[in-house]
Design a protein around this motif. Structure first.
Motif, PDB file in Angstrom:
ATOM      1  N   ALA A 121      41.511  45.023  36.584  1.00  0.00           N
ATOM      2  CA  ALA A 121      42.273  44.758  35.357  1.00  0.00           C
ATOM      3  C   ALA A 121      41.330  44.530  34.181  1.00  0.00           C
ATOM      4  O   ALA A 121      41.611  44.949  33.054  1.00  0.00           O
ATOM      5  CB  ALA A 121      43.183  43.550  35.563  1.00  0.00           C
ATOM      6  N   LYS A 122      40.196  43.900  34.448  1.00  0.00           N
ATOM      7  CA  LYS A 122      39.213  43.665  33.382  1.00  0.00           C
ATOM      8  C   LYS A 122      38.663  44.988  32.860  1.00  0.00           C
ATOM      9  O   LYS A 122      38.533  45.185  31.652  1.00  0.00           O
ATOM     10  CB  LYS A 122      38.074  42.798  33.917  1.00  0.00           C
ATOM     11  CG  LYS A 122      37.027  42.480  32.893  1.00  0.00           C
ATOM     12  CD  LYS A 122      35.941  41.612  33.487  1.00  0.00           C
ATOM     13  CE  LYS A 122      34.874  41.342  32.438  1.00  0.00           C
ATOM     14  NZ  LYS A 122      33.761  40.572  32.974  1.00  0.00           N
ATOM     15  N   ARG A 123      38.366  45.903  33.774  1.00  0.00           N
ATOM     16  CA  ARG A 123      37.821  47.204  33.367  1.00  0.00           C
ATOM     17  C   ARG A 123      38.874  48.014  32.609  1.00  0.00           C
ATOM     18  O   ARG A 123      38.563  48.704  31.642  1.00  0.00           O
ATOM     19  CB  ARG A 123      37.329  47.972  34.600  1.00  0.00           C
ATOM     20  CG  ARG A 123      36.766  49.328  34.292  1.00  0.00           C
ATOM     21  CD  ARG A 123      35.483  49.245  33.469  1.00  0.00           C
ATOM     22  NE  ARG A 123      35.045  50.578  33.125  1.00  0.00           N
ATOM     23  CZ  ARG A 123      34.806  51.002  31.891  1.00  0.00           C
ATOM     24  NH1 ARG A 123      34.919  50.178  30.878  1.00  0.00           N
ATOM     25  NH2 ARG A 123      34.445  52.231  31.660  1.00  0.00           N
ATOM     26  N   ILE A 124      40.132  47.916  33.024  1.00  0.00           N
ATOM     27  CA  ILE A 124      41.210  48.605  32.300  1.00  0.00           C
ATOM     28  C   ILE A 124      41.311  48.052  30.881  1.00  0.00           C
ATOM     29  O   ILE A 124      41.455  48.803  29.916  1.00  0.00           O
ATOM     30  CB  ILE A 124      42.553  48.475  33.056  1.00  0.00           C
ATOM     31  CG1 ILE A 124      42.505  49.271  34.355  1.00  0.00           C
ATOM     32  CG2 ILE A 124      43.715  48.934  32.201  1.00  0.00           C
ATOM     33  CD1 ILE A 124      43.701  49.070  35.249  1.00  0.00           C
ATOM     34  N   HIS A 125      41.216  46.731  30.740  1.00  0.00           N
ATOM     35  CA  HIS A 125      41.255  46.106  29.416  1.00  0.00           C
ATOM     36  C   HIS A 125      40.107  46.606  28.551  1.00  0.00           C
ATOM     37  O   HIS A 125      40.283  46.933  27.367  1.00  0.00           O
ATOM     38  CB  HIS A 125      41.214  44.580  29.534  1.00  0.00           C
ATOM     39  CG  HIS A 125      41.125  43.895  28.218  1.00  0.00           C
ATOM     40  ND1 HIS A 125      39.944  43.404  27.716  1.00  0.00           N
ATOM     41  CD2 HIS A 125      42.068  43.638  27.278  1.00  0.00           C
ATOM     42  CE1 HIS A 125      40.159  42.875  26.534  1.00  0.00           C
ATOM     43  NE2 HIS A 125      41.446  42.990  26.239  1.00  0.00           N
ATOM     44  N   ILE A 147      43.203  40.004  27.381  1.00  0.00           N
ATOM     45  CA  ILE A 147      43.058  40.475  28.751  1.00  0.00           C
ATOM     46  C   ILE A 147      44.197  39.975  29.643  1.00  0.00           C
ATOM     47  O   ILE A 147      44.574  40.632  30.606  1.00  0.00           O
ATOM     48  CB  ILE A 147      41.681  40.062  29.334  1.00  0.00           C
ATOM     49  CG1 ILE A 147      41.446  40.770  30.672  1.00  0.00           C
ATOM     50  CG2 ILE A 147      41.578  38.562  29.476  1.00  0.00           C
ATOM     51  CD1 ILE A 147      40.056  40.630  31.209  1.00  0.00           C
ATOM     52  N   SER A 148      44.772  38.817  29.322  1.00  0.00           N
ATOM     53  CA  SER A 148      45.788  38.233  30.204  1.00  0.00           C
ATOM     54  C   SER A 148      47.056  39.091  30.269  1.00  0.00           C
ATOM     55  O   SER A 148      47.654  39.209  31.338  1.00  0.00           O
ATOM     56  CB  SER A 148      46.135  36.813  29.764  1.00  0.00           C
ATOM     57  OG  SER A 148      46.665  36.819  28.464  1.00  0.00           O
ATOM     58  N   ILE A 149      47.474  39.710  29.162  1.00  0.00           N
ATOM     59  CA  ILE A 149      48.687  40.530  29.226  1.00  0.00           C
ATOM     60  C   ILE A 149      48.425  41.804  30.031  1.00  0.00           C
ATOM     61  O   ILE A 149      49.303  42.279  30.749  1.00  0.00           O
ATOM     62  CB  ILE A 149      49.259  40.856  27.830  1.00  0.00           C
ATOM     63  CG1 ILE A 149      48.263  41.582  26.952  1.00  0.00           C
ATOM     64  CG2 ILE A 149      49.772  39.618  27.161  1.00  0.00           C
ATOM     65  CD1 ILE A 149      48.832  42.042  25.621  1.00  0.00           C
ATOM     66  N   VAL A 150      47.202  42.333  29.950  1.00  0.00           N
ATOM     67  CA  VAL A 150      46.852  43.506  30.756  1.00  0.00           C
ATOM     68  C   VAL A 150      46.797  43.117  32.228  1.00  0.00           C
ATOM     69  O   VAL A 150      47.325  43.813  33.087  1.00  0.00           O
ATOM     70  CB  VAL A 150      45.501  44.106  30.294  1.00  0.00           C
ATOM     71  CG1 VAL A 150      45.077  45.248  31.202  1.00  0.00           C
ATOM     72  CG2 VAL A 150      45.589  44.577  28.860  1.00  0.00           C
TER      73      VAL A 150
END
Length: 158
Positions: A83-87, A100-103
């Motif tokens: 998820a961090k990398r997607i953000h 980052i939290s909503i992603v």
């Protein structure tokens, strides 16, 4: 929100004791429409959201996130996006300004909903298991569908 105990008392009064809906409404001090709803449902229905929550920062990028997750399904686990990398990709490649939290929340929910689920089968000793199915086979030079009956004959007695 009415309690499960009130639901059971109203349902018992109407279904078992023969009390009318109006009489139950008067007896329990609730509206007649509430009594009719209680009689339709055995337990109180939970909260139901009318429409999906509005996410003004995330909604324009949902299709991109979904595409990234779909592409990741064909990769080995070590090479999939976190998820961090997607953000980071959304921020760097597409100008995403959200946090980052909503992603992370969206990715977690999406992965939870698309996860493969298995239900284990267990049978008591002495019971046979039978399953029916359909398969394609080649018989005498042409392809045909055949119906199958599979049995677990391990504990079956004749």
């Amino acid at each position: 929100m009415y309690s499960v105990e009130l639901y059971s008392r109203v349902r018992r009064a109407c279904h078992v004791d023969g009390m009318s809906e109006r009489g139950a409404a008067r007896h329990f001090g609730i509206d007649r429409k509430t009594v009719s709803k209680i009689l339709k449902h055995s337990v109180p229905p939970g909260y139901r959201r009318e429409c999906a929550p509005v996410r003004p920062k995330l909604d324009p990028f949902v299709a991109i996130i979904d595409q990234i997750l779909r592409d990741d399904m064909s990769r080995i686990k070590k090479q999939r996006h976190t998820a961090k990398r997607i953000h980071e990709r959304l921020r760097d490649e597409h100008g995403f300004t959200g946090g980052i939290s909503i992603v992370t929340d969206y990715v977690r929910e999406k992965r939870r909903r698309t996860r493969e689920v298995f239900v284990p089968l267990s049978h008591a000793p002495g019971h046979a298991q039978v399953d029916f199915g359909l398969a394609c086979c080649r018989f005498r030079g042409h392809r045909d569908k055949v119906f199958m009956k599979l049995e677990n004959l391990h504990d079956k007695k004749d």
